[in-house]
Enzyme design. Structure first.
Site, short mmCIF file in Angstrom:
data_model
loop_
_atom_site.label_atom_id
_atom_site.label_comp_id
_atom_site.label_asym_id
_atom_site.label_seq_id
_atom_site.Cartn_x
_atom_site.Cartn_y
_atom_site.Cartn_z
N ASP A 170 -5.69 -5.94 -5.16
CA ASP A 170 -5.22 -6.78 -4.22
C ASP A 170 -6.05 -6.60 -2.76
OD1 ASP A 170 -3.91 -4.53 -3.98
OD2 ASP A 170 -2.04 -5.50 -3.12
N HIS B 39 2.83 -7.34 -10.54
CA HIS B 39 3.15 -6.48 -11.48
C HIS B 39 4.58 -6.03 -11.90
CE1 HIS B 39 1.99 -3.61 -8.55
NE2 HIS B 39 0.88 -3.81 -8.65
N ASP C 287 -1.25 -0.83 3.00
CA ASP C 287 0.09 -1.54 2.67
C ASP C 287 1.40 -1.15 3.47
OD1 ASP C 287 -0.68 -2.76 -0.05
OD2 ASP C 287 -0.61 -0.92 -1.13
N HIS D 4 -8.10 1.10 0.89
CA HIS D 4 -7.05 1.17 -0.56
C HIS D 4 -7.80 0.48 -1.47
CE1 HIS D 4 -3.81 1.55 -3.01
NE2 HIS D 4 -3.36 0.44 -2.68
N TYR E 147 9.64 -4.56 -0.02
CA TYR E 147 8.21 -3.97 -0.41
C TYR E 147 8.57 -2.53 -0.36
CZ TYR E 147 3.16 -3.42 -0.18
OH TYR E 147 1.98 -3.10 -0.41
N HIS F 20 0.43 4.43 -1.07
CA HIS F 20 1.17 4.80 -2.21
C HIS F 20 0.21 5.18 -3.47
CE1 HIS F 20 0.89 0.77 -4.57
NE2 HIS F 20 0.12 0.78 -3.70
N HIS G 10 -0.41 -6.81 4.21
CA HIS G 10 0.23 -7.95 3.42
C HIS G 10 1.21 -8.36 4.44
CE1 HIS G 10 -0.95 -7.09 -0.87
NE2 HIS G 10 -0.50 -5.98 -0.55
N GLU H 11 -6.73 -0.34 -4.27
CA GLU H 11 -5.87 -1.21 -5.37
C GLU H 11 -6.53 -2.72 -5.14
OE1 GLU H 11 -1.71 -1.21 -5.03
OE2 GLU H 11 -1.53 -2.16 -7.06
FE1 FEO Z 1 -1.40 -1.13 -3.16
FE2 FEO Z 1 -1.38 -3.84 -1.58
O1 FEO Z 1 -2.12 -2.67 -2.80
#
Ligand code: FEO
Length: 396
Positions: free
Chosen positions: A82, A24, A163, A78, A191, A144, A222, A80
């Site tokens: 991903d 994104h 994250d 989390h 990042y 975040h 990640h 989100e």
């Molecule tokens: Fe905030 Fe890796 O997602």
């Protein structure tokens, strides 16, 4: 699809996304990974999942360790997508599994997937016994998203940090000590700059909450797992989240007929003569997410745009929108540019940066093509402008 052993009974079962180049708007030129972790105990536990298209890759790795139908608990650190995107597919196969998440996590997962899973909400101080091991939860709101939390296993001294402490980096290696530390630092900084930077104060709180934990391994969601050098990555986060940038500069610009570019180059030269290393960022060739990595380390953010159609160049507008969203603190800015007749661009850049919380030097605009006298005046203005700030930052 081999799983990777993190500790006895703890496996990385995530996915490697070699192809992603745009997260994104964040340029992920080295790809990424979505890390999920499987813990084999009395209650078989999966910590986080992966992006939905990688569900089968995750399940193939899980299947190498245990029948996926035996998973009892899924921890969602989390919401989100991903990390939660594969959750609906997983839960179709595990209708009785419990989902442990923060209160905001439950809210977010319900809003995303419209499913009435067996939710259990947890907060800082809550501990879940899964057999020989325990999982302790630490709420880290706004690092975040509102739902973020960390999961810590004291028996293994593993912090599942989601994250935090991660980077977008696809690799055949799973551990940070197997890859050049310079590459890992570069991607971890990128990042932090592009994802976490608005939340420095919250990150400091999260670091304080984690300071009491005996951490041997950091397993983020990640990139690479930290089994050595844990203090190194924690130190990076302490430094970055302190919002005390170095006496460095980024000079960001676009140009139509090279006049603003000429001014930018002279601005960069003046900064160097003032003792401020300057990274030149031509928006025609430099991605905004790479510029933000430089912004992370730079006290000075100087932005040049010519006037185009009574406004600023679209590339500069894009950069300023991105910059304002990431809201770097304790920065000093300067707007400059060339113009033909209206001359609005410099005022627009100055206004946007002030509204983003950047302390601004007096701006400079030059009509059409700058001559040597104007450029010398610009240089003197920049040198004099930055000098009062040079005693107040770290310098490397
Ligand atoms: Fe905030 Fe890796 O997602």
């Amino acid at each position: 699809m081999k799983p990777v052993k993190v500790a006895d009974g703890v496996w990385w079962v995530g996915a490697v996304d070699w192809d992603t180049r745009n997260f994104h708007g964040y340029s992920t030129m080295r790809g990424s990974t979505y890390n999920a972790y499987l813990i084999i105990d009395d209650k078989i536990t999966l910590i986080d999942t992966v992006k939905a298209p990688f569900f089968n890759e995750m399940m193939a790795r899980v299947s190498e360790v245990v029948d996926p139908a035996k998973i009892d608990i899924v921890v969602s650190n989390h919401v989100e997508m991903d990390h939660s995107g594969a959750l609906p597919l997983l839960m179709e196969k595990l209708p009785r599994a419990a989902v442990y998440t923060s209160p905001q996590g439950e809210k977010g997962l319900r809003l995303h997937y419209k499913q009435d899973w067996d939710f259990h909400t947890v907060k800082t101080g809550d501990v879940l016994n899964i057999g020989r091991r325990n999982l302790a939860f630490v709420s880290t709101p706004m690092v975040h998203w509102p739902d973020n939390m960390l999961t810590y296993c004291p028996e293994e001294k593993i912090l599942f940090s989601n994250d935090a402490f991660g980077e977008h980096l696809a690799s055949a290696e799973r551990f940070a000590d197997e890859v050049s530390l310079g590459v890992v630092e570069e991607e971890a900084a990128k990042y932090y700059a592009n994802i976490v930077m608005p939340y420095g104060a919250q990150t400091q709180k999260a670091l304080a909450a984690a300071a009491g934990l005996d951490i041997g391994i950091i397993a983020p969601s990640h990139g690479l797992i930290w089994r050595r050098d844990v203090p190194t990555v924690v130190g990076w986060y302490k430094k970055w989240s302190a919002d005390q940038p170095e006496n460095k500069a980024v000079v960001v610009y676009d140009s139509m007929w090279h006049s603003t570019e000429t001014m930018a180059l002279r601005v960069g030269d003046a900064l160097e003569r003032a003792g401020v290393p300057a990274k030149m960022c031509n928006l025609k060739t430099t991605h905004v997410s790479d510029i933000m990595t430089a912004v992370l380390f730079s006290k000075f953010i100087f932005v040049g745009s010519p006037t185009l159609n009574n406004g600023i160049m679209p590339t500069v507008s894009q950069f300023l929108t991105y910059l304002a969203g990431l809201a770097p603190k304790n920065r000093v800015g300067f707007a400059f540019g060339s113009y033909g007749w209206g001359g609005q661009s410099v005022g627009i850049v100055d206004k946007i940066m002030r509204e983003a919380g950047v302390e601004m030097l007096d701006s400079v605009r030059i009509q059409y093509i700058p001559d040597e006298a104007q450029l010398q005046s610009l240089s003197a203005h920049v040198e004099q402008g930055v000098r009062p700030y040079l005693g107040t930052s770290q310098t490397e």
